[in-house]
Design a protein around this motif. Structure first.
Motif, PDB file in Angstrom:
ATOM      1  N   LYS A  12       0.835  -1.186  -0.012  1.00  0.00           N
ATOM      2  CA  LYS A  12      -0.037   0.076   0.009  1.00  0.00           C
ATOM      3  C   LYS A  12       1.117   1.251   0.013  1.00  0.00           C
ATOM      4  O   LYS A  12       0.565   2.282  -0.678  1.00  0.00           O
ATOM      5  CB  LYS A  12      -0.869  -0.211   1.119  1.00  0.00           C
ATOM      6  CG  LYS A  12      -2.206   0.978   1.328  1.00  0.00           C
ATOM      7  CD  LYS A  12      -3.087   0.853   2.266  1.00  0.00           C
ATOM      8  CE  LYS A  12      -2.615   1.004   3.653  1.00  0.00           C
ATOM      9  NZ  LYS A  12      -3.454   0.975   4.493  1.00  0.00           N
ATOM     10  N   GLN A  27      -3.996  -2.096 -12.891  1.00  0.00           N
ATOM     11  CA  GLN A  27      -3.669  -3.533 -12.114  1.00  0.00           C
ATOM     12  C   GLN A  27      -2.474  -4.215 -12.859  1.00  0.00           C
ATOM     13  O   GLN A  27      -1.717  -5.035 -12.049  1.00  0.00           O
ATOM     14  CB  GLN A  27      -5.005  -4.300 -12.274  1.00  0.00           C
ATOM     15  CG  GLN A  27      -4.873  -5.614 -11.444  1.00  0.00           C
ATOM     16  CD  GLN A  27      -4.253  -5.461 -10.091  1.00  0.00           C
ATOM     17  OE1 GLN A  27      -5.164  -5.237  -9.312  1.00  0.00           O
ATOM     18  NE2 GLN A  27      -3.261  -5.856  -9.769  1.00  0.00           N
ATOM     19  N   CYS A  36       1.667  -7.013  -6.671  1.00  0.00           N
ATOM     20  CA  CYS A  36       0.269  -6.698  -5.824  1.00  0.00           C
ATOM     21  C   CYS A  36      -0.694  -7.062  -6.751  1.00  0.00           C
ATOM     22  O   CYS A  36      -1.056  -6.125  -7.843  1.00  0.00           O
ATOM     23  CB  CYS A  36       0.335  -5.268  -5.364  1.00  0.00           C
ATOM     24  SG  CYS A  36      -1.279  -5.031  -4.430  1.00  0.00           S
ATOM     25  N   ARG A  38      -4.050  -7.264  -5.683  1.00  0.00           N
ATOM     26  CA  ARG A  38      -5.499  -6.545  -5.117  1.00  0.00           C
ATOM     27  C   ARG A  38      -5.114  -4.932  -5.055  1.00  0.00           C
ATOM     28  O   ARG A  38      -5.454  -4.220  -3.973  1.00  0.00           O
ATOM     29  CB  ARG A  38      -5.383  -7.061  -3.702  1.00  0.00           C
ATOM     30  CG  ARG A  38      -5.738  -8.552  -3.776  1.00  0.00           C
ATOM     31  CD  ARG A  38      -6.235  -9.225  -2.613  1.00  0.00           C
ATOM     32  NE  ARG A  38      -6.936  -8.391  -1.533  1.00  0.00           N
ATOM     33  CZ  ARG A  38      -8.281  -8.316  -1.983  1.00  0.00           C
ATOM     34  NH1 ARG A  38      -9.166  -9.189  -2.663  1.00  0.00           N
ATOM     35  NH2 ARG A  38      -9.018  -7.386  -0.988  1.00  0.00           N
ATOM     36  N   SER A  40      -7.175  -2.722  -6.406  1.00  0.00           N
ATOM     37  CA  SER A  40      -8.334  -1.992  -6.157  1.00  0.00           C
ATOM     38  C   SER A  40      -8.784  -1.961  -4.706  1.00  0.00           C
ATOM     39  O   SER A  40      -9.311  -0.902  -3.928  1.00  0.00           O
ATOM     40  CB  SER A  40      -9.620  -2.448  -6.703  1.00  0.00           C
ATOM     41  OG  SER A  40      -9.826  -3.957  -6.367  1.00  0.00           O
ATOM     42  N   SER A  41      -8.464  -2.975  -3.845  1.00  0.00           N
ATOM     43  CA  SER A  41      -8.239  -2.923  -2.410  1.00  0.00           C
ATOM     44  C   SER A  41      -7.446  -1.831  -1.795  1.00  0.00           C
ATOM     45  O   SER A  41      -7.939  -1.298  -0.738  1.00  0.00           O
ATOM     46  CB  SER A  41      -8.042  -4.317  -1.955  1.00  0.00           C
ATOM     47  OG  SER A  41      -8.001  -4.432  -0.193  1.00  0.00           O
ATOM     48  N   ALA A  42      -6.241  -1.808  -2.412  1.00  0.00           N
ATOM     49  CA  ALA A  42      -5.291  -0.669  -1.858  1.00  0.00           C
ATOM     50  C   ALA A  42      -5.919   0.439  -1.961  1.00  0.00           C
ATOM     51  O   ALA A  42      -5.863   1.504  -1.097  1.00  0.00           O
ATOM     52  CB  ALA A  42      -3.863  -0.973  -2.384  1.00  0.00           C
ATOM     53  N   HIS A  44      -8.917   1.430  -2.246  1.00  0.00           N
ATOM     54  CA  HIS A  44     -10.053   1.813  -1.211  1.00  0.00           C
ATOM     55  C   HIS A  44      -9.499   2.113  -0.080  1.00  0.00           C
ATOM     56  O   HIS A  44     -10.087   2.832   0.872  1.00  0.00           O
ATOM     57  CB  HIS A  44     -11.118   0.392  -1.117  1.00  0.00           C
ATOM     58  CG  HIS A  44     -12.185   0.416  -0.297  1.00  0.00           C
ATOM     59  ND1 HIS A  44     -13.253   1.002  -0.613  1.00  0.00           N
ATOM     60  CD2 HIS A  44     -12.047  -0.020   0.941  1.00  0.00           C
ATOM     61  CE1 HIS A  44     -14.059   0.911   0.572  1.00  0.00           C
ATOM     62  NE2 HIS A  44     -13.444   0.269   1.470  1.00  0.00           N
ATOM     63  N   GLU A  45      -8.441   1.226   0.573  1.00  0.00           N
ATOM     64  CA  GLU A  45      -8.005   1.685   1.986  1.00  0.00           C
ATOM     65  C   GLU A  45      -7.224   3.147   2.042  1.00  0.00           C
ATOM     66  O   GLU A  45      -7.511   3.791   2.703  1.00  0.00           O
ATOM     67  CB  GLU A  45      -6.862   0.585   2.292  1.00  0.00           C
ATOM     68  CG  GLU A  45      -7.627  -0.435   2.581  1.00  0.00           C
ATOM     69  CD  GLU A  45      -6.637  -1.598   3.046  1.00  0.00           C
ATOM     70  OE1 GLU A  45      -5.480  -1.486   3.433  1.00  0.00           O
ATOM     71  OE2 GLU A  45      -6.868  -2.989   2.860  1.00  0.00           O
TER      72      GLU A  45
END
Length: 77
Positions: A12, A27, A36, A38, A40-42, A44-45
């Motif tokens: 992140k 991506q 990495c 993920r 989209s998850s990073a 989002h965070e």
């Protein structure tokens, strides 16, 4: 005597540094550069932490459909 280990940046943190440098990130680029899968998850965070990150929809060149490209805007107010 203990050796001082420097902490390896998290994925992140590496993503945030990439975006802060003014570059965009997809991506595929994220997987190739930072291993990495993920992104989209990073993102989002990072958004939850107050970072304003834009999602740009781009047409795929090799197939139908679109993919997202992320760009850092600034700190959300």
């Amino acid at each position: 005597m203990q050796k001082h280990r420097t902490k390896k940046p998290t994925k992140k943190q590496m993503i945030l540094e990439h975006l802060l440098s003014g570059r965009t990130l997809t991506q595929l680029e994220c997987t190739n550069l930072y291993h990495c899968t993920r992104l989209s998850s990073a993102i989002h965070e990072l958004r939850k932490a107050g970072h304003d990150i834009e999602t740009i929809k781009c047409k795929n060149t090799e197939s139908d459909g679109t993919h997202g490209k992320y760009r850092y805007i600034g700190v959300a107010s």
